[in-house]
Design a protein around this motif. Structure first.
Motif, PDB file in Angstrom:
ATOM      1  N   GLU A   1     100.769  44.309 -18.680  1.00 31.71           N
ATOM      2  CA  GLU A   1     101.010  44.448 -20.115  1.00 31.71           C
ATOM      3  C   GLU A   1     100.087  43.503 -20.882  1.00 31.71           C
ATOM      4  O   GLU A   1     100.099  42.295 -20.656  1.00 31.71           O
ATOM      5  CB  GLU A   1     102.469  44.129 -20.448  1.00 31.71           C
ATOM      6  N   LEU A   2      99.294  44.071 -21.786  1.00 28.53           N
ATOM      7  CA  LEU A   2      98.430  43.300 -22.675  1.00 28.53           C
ATOM      8  C   LEU A   2      99.090  43.227 -24.049  1.00 28.53           C
ATOM      9  O   LEU A   2      99.667  44.198 -24.519  1.00 28.53           O
ATOM     10  CB  LEU A   2      97.057  43.956 -22.812  1.00 28.53           C
ATOM     11  N   LEU A   3      98.969  42.074 -24.701  1.00 23.90           N
ATOM     12  CA  LEU A   3      99.560  41.890 -26.021  1.00 23.90           C
ATOM     13  C   LEU A   3      98.545  41.268 -26.959  1.00 23.90           C
ATOM     14  O   LEU A   3      97.880  40.287 -26.615  1.00 23.90           O
ATOM     15  CB  LEU A   3     100.791  40.979 -25.939  1.00 23.90           C
ATOM     16  N   THR A   4      98.437  41.836 -28.162  1.00 28.01           N
ATOM     17  CA  THR A   4      97.672  41.239 -29.253  1.00 28.01           C
ATOM     18  C   THR A   4      98.607  41.056 -30.432  1.00 28.01           C
ATOM     19  O   THR A   4      99.342  41.976 -30.798  1.00 28.01           O
ATOM     20  CB  THR A   4      96.496  42.142 -29.671  1.00 28.01           C
ATOM     21  N   VAL A   5      98.613  39.874 -31.016  1.00 22.66           N
ATOM     22  CA  VAL A   5      99.378  39.601 -32.236  1.00 22.66           C
ATOM     23  C   VAL A   5      98.364  39.330 -33.336  1.00 22.66           C
ATOM     24  O   VAL A   5      97.725  38.275 -33.353  1.00 22.66           O
ATOM     25  CB  VAL A   5     100.341  38.414 -32.047  1.00 22.66           C
ATOM     26  N   ALA A   6      98.188  40.307 -34.210  1.00 24.48           N
ATOM     27  CA  ALA A   6      97.182  40.207 -35.274  1.00 24.48           C
ATOM     28  C   ALA A   6      97.512  41.230 -36.342  1.00 24.48           C
ATOM     29  O   ALA A   6      97.801  42.391 -36.022  1.00 24.48           O
ATOM     30  CB  ALA A   6      95.778  40.468 -34.722  1.00 24.48           C
ATOM     31  N   ASN A   7      97.491  40.822 -37.590  1.00 27.44           N
ATOM     32  CA  ASN A   7      97.682  41.784 -38.660  1.00 27.44           C
ATOM     33  C   ASN A   7      96.538  42.783 -38.675  1.00 27.44           C
ATOM     34  O   ASN A   7      95.410  42.467 -38.281  1.00 27.44           O
ATOM     35  CB  ASN A   7      97.798  41.070 -40.003  1.00 27.44           C
TER      36      ASN A   7
ATOM     37  N   THR B   1     100.001  46.486 -26.303  1.00 23.87           N
ATOM     38  CA  THR B   1     100.865  46.464 -27.489  1.00 23.87           C
ATOM     39  C   THR B   1     100.214  45.604 -28.559  1.00 23.87           C
ATOM     40  O   THR B   1      99.780  44.481 -28.291  1.00 23.87           O
ATOM     41  CB  THR B   1     102.258  45.899 -27.148  1.00 23.87           C
ATOM     42  N   LEU B   2     100.161  46.149 -29.771  1.00 30.45           N
ATOM     43  CA  LEU B   2      99.624  45.429 -30.925  1.00 30.45           C
ATOM     44  C   LEU B   2     100.770  45.146 -31.884  1.00 30.45           C
ATOM     45  O   LEU B   2     101.415  46.069 -32.393  1.00 30.45           O
ATOM     46  CB  LEU B   2      98.545  46.260 -31.627  1.00 30.45           C
ATOM     47  N   VAL B   3     101.033  43.863 -32.119  1.00 31.21           N
ATOM     48  CA  VAL B   3     102.060  43.427 -33.068  1.00 31.21           C
ATOM     49  C   VAL B   3     101.352  42.919 -34.311  1.00 31.21           C
ATOM     50  O   VAL B   3     100.502  42.019 -34.218  1.00 31.21           O
ATOM     51  CB  VAL B   3     102.935  42.312 -32.460  1.00 31.21           C
ATOM     52  N   GLY B   4     101.694  43.473 -35.480  1.00 33.67           N
ATOM     53  CA  GLY B   4     101.063  42.996 -36.701  1.00 33.67           C
ATOM     54  C   GLY B   4     101.420  43.838 -37.904  1.00 33.67           C
ATOM     55  O   GLY B   4     101.835  44.996 -37.788  1.00 33.67           O
ATOM     56  N   ASP B   5     101.230  43.245 -39.074  1.00 33.39           N
ATOM     57  CA  ASP B   5     101.554  43.862 -40.357  1.00 33.39           C
ATOM     58  C   ASP B   5     100.478  44.879 -40.733  1.00 33.39           C
ATOM     59  O   ASP B   5      99.279  44.579 -40.694  1.00 33.39           O
ATOM     60  CB  ASP B   5     101.646  42.757 -41.418  1.00 33.39           C
ATOM     61  N   ASP B   6     100.906  46.092 -41.120  1.00 34.67           N
ATOM     62  CA  ASP B   6      99.941  47.119 -41.533  1.00 34.67           C
ATOM     63  C   ASP B   6      99.893  47.296 -43.048  1.00 34.67           C
ATOM     64  O   ASP B   6      99.232  48.207 -43.542  1.00 34.67           O
ATOM     65  CB  ASP B   6     100.274  48.458 -40.868  1.00 34.67           C
ATOM     66  N   ALA B   7     100.585  46.412 -43.800  1.00 38.45           N
ATOM     67  CA  ALA B   7     100.683  46.590 -45.248  1.00 38.45           C
ATOM     68  C   ALA B   7      99.625  45.821 -46.034  1.00 38.45           C
ATOM     69  O   ALA B   7      99.472  46.049 -47.240  1.00 38.45           O
ATOM     70  CB  ALA B   7     102.077  46.161 -45.721  1.00 38.45           C
TER      71      ALA B   7
ATOM     72  N   PHE C   1      97.600  37.716 -22.873  1.00 34.52           N
ATOM     73  CA  PHE C   1      97.446  37.718 -24.327  1.00 34.52           C
ATOM     74  C   PHE C   1      95.970  37.904 -24.656  1.00 34.52           C
ATOM     75  O   PHE C   1      95.112  37.187 -24.133  1.00 34.52           O
ATOM     76  CB  PHE C   1      97.944  36.409 -24.935  1.00 34.52           C
ATOM     77  N   VAL C   2      95.671  38.873 -25.547  1.00 32.38           N
ATOM     78  CA  VAL C   2      94.287  39.183 -25.899  1.00 32.38           C
ATOM     79  C   VAL C   2      94.121  39.058 -27.407  1.00 32.38           C
ATOM     80  O   VAL C   2      94.904  39.640 -28.176  1.00 32.38           O
ATOM     81  CB  VAL C   2      93.897  40.613 -25.474  1.00 32.38           C
ATOM     82  N   LEU C   3      93.113  38.318 -27.834  1.00 36.15           N
ATOM     83  CA  LEU C   3      92.795  38.212 -29.257  1.00 36.15           C
ATOM     84  C   LEU C   3      91.322  38.553 -29.434  1.00 36.15           C
ATOM     85  O   LEU C   3      90.441  37.743 -29.110  1.00 36.15           O
ATOM     86  CB  LEU C   3      93.081  36.802 -29.780  1.00 36.15           C
ATOM     87  N   PRO C   4      91.006  39.765 -29.948  1.00 38.29           N
ATOM     88  CA  PRO C   4      89.611  40.196 -30.026  1.00 38.29           C
ATOM     89  C   PRO C   4      88.871  39.761 -31.289  1.00 38.29           C
ATOM     90  O   PRO C   4      87.766  40.235 -31.541  1.00 38.29           O
ATOM     91  CB  PRO C   4      89.735  41.722 -29.971  1.00 38.29           C
ATOM     92  N   SER C   5      89.444  38.858 -32.090  1.00 41.49           N
ATOM     93  CA  SER C   5      88.773  38.390 -33.306  1.00 41.49           C
ATOM     94  C   SER C   5      87.449  37.716 -32.970  1.00 41.49           C
ATOM     95  O   SER C   5      87.348  36.989 -31.986  1.00 41.49           O
ATOM     96  CB  SER C   5      89.650  37.383 -34.050  1.00 41.49           C
TER      97      SER C   5
ATOM     98  N   LEU D   1     101.302  32.509 -20.905  1.00 43.57           N
ATOM     99  CA  LEU D   1     100.369  33.626 -20.831  1.00 43.57           C
ATOM    100  C   LEU D   1      98.928  33.137 -20.773  1.00 43.57           C
ATOM    101  O   LEU D   1      98.538  32.256 -21.548  1.00 43.57           O
ATOM    102  CB  LEU D   1     100.515  34.543 -22.053  1.00 43.57           C
ATOM    103  N   PRO D   2      98.111  33.719 -19.881  1.00 42.40           N
ATOM    104  CA  PRO D   2      96.668  33.454 -19.946  1.00 42.40           C
ATOM    105  C   PRO D   2      96.088  34.120 -21.184  1.00 42.40           C
ATOM    106  O   PRO D   2      96.592  35.155 -21.637  1.00 42.40           O
ATOM    107  CB  PRO D   2      96.143  34.098 -18.662  1.00 42.40           C
ATOM    108  N   VAL D   3      95.037  33.539 -21.724  1.00 40.86           N
ATOM    109  CA  VAL D   3      94.425  34.011 -22.971  1.00 40.86           C
ATOM    110  C   VAL D   3      93.065  34.620 -22.673  1.00 40.86           C
ATOM    111  O   VAL D   3      92.254  34.026 -21.952  1.00 40.86           O
ATOM    112  CB  VAL D   3      94.265  32.844 -23.969  1.00 40.86           C
ATOM    113  N   VAL D   4      92.824  35.795 -23.261  1.00 36.88           N
ATOM    114  CA  VAL D   4      91.492  36.383 -23.246  1.00 36.88           C
ATOM    115  C   VAL D   4      91.052  36.563 -24.694  1.00 36.88           C
ATOM    116  O   VAL D   4      91.796  37.106 -25.521  1.00 36.88           O
ATOM    117  CB  VAL D   4      91.468  37.737 -22.514  1.00 36.88           C
ATOM    118  N   GLY D   5      89.868  36.081 -25.009  1.00 39.62           N
ATOM    119  CA  GLY D   5      89.344  36.193 -26.366  1.00 39.62           C
ATOM    120  C   GLY D   5      87.893  35.772 -26.377  1.00 39.62           C
ATOM    121  O   GLY D   5      87.229  35.733 -25.332  1.00 39.62           O
TER     122      GLY D   5
END
Length: 345
Positions: A160-166, A191-197, A240-244, A261-265
């Motif tokens: 399971e990969l997770l990104t937390v980013a609006n 899974t992408l968690v973040g605000d779409d508004a 945890f993946v953060l592609p910023s 969680l290990p971090v990939v970014g």
């Protein structure tokens, strides 16, 4: 000490900067009188500050309103004016040559000092000419729940990969969809968690891009998840993946590390500060097109390495402050910056 914190009119949205502002203000209230004041200068150019505060903290989203900030300086000449630098174009390597960066540089002398959220950003502001004694780094805190025991992760099923980013252009999400497409031969779910508004048009375009991709059935857009539920979300994740391509700090990265969680970014901005010397993840070169995909593939195919890096991330996170500790450091930073500014006048 009487502190006014000026925040933008989107202060109620679940961005990292807004969460930081709220948590720091609440913690700082233990040692000072604190007012959090929303301000939209384009609608109300007059500075909304009354009562002669000792210190005025200005969220960096307000820096685009130069005339209003100069009026604020004239209205409160005796107060210490402190920039809270969540993001500035002039410290973002991609934007340093932009007109917005030049406008920020012209405004920096207006402030008595700055507080930012990572050592990287502190160094960058010093490089922009702010005196070293007037710039402090106060990284975000962690809730106590992130210190609780982490459940064991077993290598069963697709990782399971997770990104937390609006859902915003600067988060690298469309390009990451392409990256995942190049990893279609590997087992994973994202899974992408973040605000779409905050940028509905961009969010709609991202959804369309995902639907048209070959990986649509392996992607879940979870929207906004209440903060109290986030530890459980991290605990159901393997990487945890953060592609910023730029982050001043990334609160979500620090939370993910605390949950093992290990971090990939990308090795940009304040992300390397979070990992420090710990072998807690893989930070790719932003100059190599396939670097992020290669880093992900390495962890997707090696469960033992994922677990080892996750333990290192958890151990590294023990150095991260709690929110009360971060608030106390913020208050001390305000006092130190004010003292330094007074000594040089």
């Amino acid at each position: 000490m009487h502190v006014v914190v000026l925040v933008p009119d989107i202060h109620d949205r679940p961005t990292g900067g807004n969460i930081y502002n709220r948590r720091i203000a609440a913690a700082l209230a233990e040692r000072a009188t604190v007012e959090v004041v929303p301000w939209a200068p384009e609608e109300a150019p007059k500075p909304p500050v009354e009562g002669g505060p000792d210190t005025i903290v200005v969220d960096s989203l307000l820096v685009q309103h130069a005339d209003a900030l100069r009026a604020l300086r004239g209205t409160c000449p005796e107060a210490s004016l402190i920039l809270l630098a969540h993001y500035l174009h002039c410290i973002d390597p991609r934007e340093r040559a932009s007109g917005a960066a030049d406008a920020e540089r012209a405004l920096l002398p207006l402030f008595d000092g700055a507080i930012t959220t990572s050592p990287f950003a502190r160094r960058a502001l010093i490089d922009e000419g702010m005196g070293a004694t007037r710039v402090k780094a106060v990284p975000p805190g962690l809730d106590p729940t992130y210190r609780e025991t982490v459940p064991r992760r077993y290598a069963t099923g697709a990782p399971e990969l997770l990104t937390v980013a609006n859902l915003l252009p600067g988060k690298g999400l469309p390009t990451f969809v392409e990256t995942l497409g190049r990893l279609s031969e590997e087992a994973w779910r994202w899974t992408l968690v973040g605000d779409d508004a905050l940028d509905p048009a961009f969010a709609d375009d991202l959804r369309a891009r995902i639907r048209a991709s070959s990986i649509a059935d392996r992607v879940a857009l979870a929207g906004v998840i209440p903060p109290a539920n986030m530890p459980t979300r991290y605990d159901r994740t393997d990487v945890f993946v953060l592609p910023s391509r730029f982050e001043t700090c990334s609160m979500a990265t620090r939370e993910a590390m605390a949950r093992g969680l290990p971090v990939v970014g990308y090795a940009v901005g304040g992300l390397p500060d979070n990992l420090g010397d710990a072998d807690a993840g893989l930070l790719a070169s932003p100059d190599r097109p396939d670097a992020l995909a290669d880093a992900l593939r390495t962890l997707l195919t090696n469960p033992a390495r994922r677990r080892r890096m996750g333990r290192a991330a958890r151990e590294r996170s023990r150095a991260f402050p709690t929110w009360p500790e971060a608030g106390d450091r913020f208050g001390t930073a305000l006092e130190d910056v004010a003292t330094s500014a007074q000594a040089s006048t």
